[in-house]
Design a protein around this motif. Sequence first.
Motif, mmCIF file in Angstrom:
data_model
loop_
_atom_site.group_PDB
_atom_site.id
_atom_site.type_symbol
_atom_site.label_atom_id
_atom_site.label_comp_id
_atom_site.label_asym_id
_atom_site.label_seq_id
_atom_site.Cartn_x
_atom_site.Cartn_y
_atom_site.Cartn_z
ATOM 1 N N GLN A 294 0.975 -1.169 0.002
ATOM 2 C CA GLN A 294 -0.142 0.057 0.075
ATOM 3 C C GLN A 294 0.787 1.318 0.262
ATOM 4 O OE1 GLN A 294 -3.238 -0.139 2.859
ATOM 5 N NE2 GLN A 294 -3.249 -2.353 2.856
ATOM 6 N N GLN B 93 1.717 4.312 -1.963
ATOM 7 C CA GLN B 93 1.348 5.033 -2.949
ATOM 8 C C GLN B 93 2.596 5.649 -3.906
ATOM 9 O OE1 GLN B 93 -0.813 8.539 -1.778
ATOM 10 N NE2 GLN B 93 -1.498 9.072 -4.207
ATOM 11 N N ILE C 32 -6.924 -7.976 -5.738
ATOM 12 C CA ILE C 32 -8.279 -7.959 -4.712
ATOM 13 C C ILE C 32 -8.517 -9.336 -3.833
ATOM 14 C CG2 ILE C 32 -10.770 -8.569 -5.109
ATOM 15 C CD1 ILE C 32 -10.327 -6.786 -7.730
ATOM 16 N N GLY D 138 -6.802 -7.392 -0.822
ATOM 17 C CA GLY D 138 -8.207 -7.075 -0.381
ATOM 18 C C GLY D 138 -8.668 -5.848 -1.485
ATOM 19 N N PHE D 139 -9.824 -6.025 -1.446
ATOM 20 C CA PHE D 139 -10.811 -4.897 -2.471
ATOM 21 C C PHE D 139 -10.151 -3.595 -2.156
ATOM 22 C CE2 PHE D 139 -14.526 -2.613 -3.749
ATOM 23 C CZ PHE D 139 -14.394 -3.018 -5.172
ATOM 24 N N PRO D 140 -10.202 -3.011 -0.656
ATOM 25 C CA PRO D 140 -9.748 -1.628 -0.532
ATOM 26 C C PRO D 140 -8.313 -1.441 -1.435
ATOM 27 C CG PRO D 140 -11.048 -2.366 1.152
ATOM 28 C CD PRO D 140 -10.577 -3.602 0.311
ATOM 29 N N THR D 141 -7.488 -2.386 -1.010
ATOM 30 C CA THR D 141 -6.034 -2.124 -1.399
ATOM 31 C C THR D 141 -5.853 -1.945 -3.027
ATOM 32 O OG1 THR D 141 -5.100 -3.060 0.589
ATOM 33 C CG2 THR D 141 -3.798 -3.057 -1.349
ATOM 34 N N ILE E 54 -8.421 -1.435 -5.144
ATOM 35 C CA ILE E 54 -9.226 -0.128 -5.469
ATOM 36 C C ILE E 54 -8.277 1.342 -5.458
ATOM 37 C CG2 ILE E 54 -10.960 1.342 -5.093
ATOM 38 C CD1 ILE E 54 -11.757 -1.006 -6.856
ATOM 39 N N ALA E 55 -7.495 1.394 -4.374
ATOM 40 C CA ALA E 55 -6.635 2.487 -4.100
ATOM 41 C C ALA E 55 -5.338 2.369 -5.182
ATOM 42 C CB ALA E 55 -6.000 2.313 -2.692
#
Length: 105
Positions: free
Chosen positions: A53, A55, A83, A87-90, A92-93
Amino acid sequence: MSDYLPSIYTKFLAQFPEVAEAQGAVAQAVRERTPFDERTDRLLKLAMAIGAQAQGAVKSNVRKALQAGAGLDEVRAVALGAITTCGFPTAIAALGWIEEVAEAP
């Protein structure tokens, strides 16, 4: 997509040139040891950056993967693959960061 260097990185280079040089030497030694071509190496590093994660590392590796010949669909596929692993949030980010790089002038 541009070849720009983020200001935080250029400040790091100016403030700590000896550390930047040492880090560059380690990176070069690792690159020389890898059995992967540059495109594959960049996609792998992108995957690791997404999992972490990170950026800045995601954006940097998107730019470098595209410069190494990866397609935008391949870069997006790396994020989609996150995904089920990260995980989905990771994921999507990461997709958002990828699009920021893709849309940059």
